[in-house]
Design an enzyme around this catalytic site. Structure first.
Site, mmCIF file in Angstrom:
data_model
loop_
_atom_site.group_PDB
_atom_site.id
_atom_site.type_symbol
_atom_site.label_atom_id
_atom_site.label_comp_id
_atom_site.label_asym_id
_atom_site.label_seq_id
_atom_site.Cartn_x
_atom_site.Cartn_y
_atom_site.Cartn_z
ATOM 1 N N GLU A 1 0.847 -1.181 0.000
ATOM 2 C CA GLU A 1 0.000 0.000 0.000
ATOM 3 C C GLU A 1 0.886 1.235 0.000
ATOM 4 O O GLU A 1 2.109 1.150 0.202
ATOM 5 C CB GLU A 1 -0.956 0.003 1.196
ATOM 6 N N ASP B 1 -18.586 -10.542 -5.562
ATOM 7 C CA ASP B 1 -18.488 -9.797 -4.307
ATOM 8 C C ASP B 1 -17.814 -8.452 -4.526
ATOM 9 O O ASP B 1 -18.178 -7.455 -3.890
ATOM 10 C CB ASP B 1 -17.702 -10.612 -3.266
#
Length: 240
Positions: A72, A97
């Site tokens: 990240e 999903d």
């Protein structure tokens, strides 16, 4: 097995196209995100958890969880973090999903139904989907380099939603003034117009009293989605 880019696209593209028929999320965007986030299907998260996207498993998640590290960016700095992520039994479940995740959140409203892949890529980054400052550019590059727009269904958002079409027609014939062209297709539903719609239908209190609204909290807090509005219109019409 280890997937090549070509093999991965061949496997995931039909799933993304099928999902797009219901979710109205461009198949090209879904495929590009899957390529980027799963490393062409070869990441540990994908191999072990059948997850094509790095969606973190928060407290409300009731499915499988895969724990591991991903990259990240914080203040522009690349950082390795360890966390729990949603895991699945199949890639199809992962795609379904992922689309539900985008549809349920109002911040991704500009992504759902968008037909221009560049706008969709920029919108998903602007909404805060990823911490990578180059996320949108990477997605667009993947789409262009691999010609992923050929998997998009051109007339996807131009087709009439038959059930919604019939519901809106019935409501108008019953004497309730609605702009027909604003409500006959799912992609025309603008959430900013919903308070006006609720008022026309008698208000939240009456809709709850009549059993048309069951989850009042999402209407009070304005956390409803396009699918919630569609269901409301169809339920309302069924009571007329």
């Amino acid at each position: 097995m280890t997937y090549t880019r070509i093999q991965f696209i061949a496997k995931v593209a039909p799933m993304a196209q099928e999902d797009a028929k219901e979710s109205r999320i461009l198949a090209s965007l879904t495929i590009a995100q899957a390529i980027l986030e799963s490393g062409d299907g070869n990441s540990s998260l994908t191999r072990e958890g059948n997850a094509l996207f790095g969606i973190k498993a928060n407290k409300s998640w009731r499915g499988r969880v895969w724990t591991g590290s991903i990259i990240e960016y914080y203040d522009g700095m690349r950082t390795d973090i360890t966390a729990g992520f949603r895991a699945y039994d199949t890639w199809q479940e992962s795609i379904k999903d992922h689309s539900a995740f985008l549809i349920k959140s109002r911040r991704y409203q500009e992504v759902v139904g968008e037909k221009d892949y560049k706008k969709a890529c920029r919108a998903i980054q602007a909404a805060g989907y990823a911490t990578d400052p180059e996320y949108a550019n990477k997605l667009m590059a993947l789409i262009e380099r691999n010609q992923l727009t050929k998997y998009d269904i051109e007339d996807l958002t131009n087709t009439v939603d038959e059930k919604l079409y019939e519901a809106v027609s019935k409501i108008i014939k019953f004497g309730i003034e609605l702009d027909f062209n604003s409500w006959k297709r799912r992609d025309l539903i603008k959430l900013s117009n919903v308070p006006f719609l609720l008022n026309k239908l008698g208000g939240i209190d009456k809709l709850v009293q009549d059993g048309i609204i069951s989850q009042r909290v999402i209407w009070d807090k304005e956390t409803y989605t396009v699918n919630n509005v569609r269901s409301l219109l169809i339920k309302y019409a069924a009571r007329l």
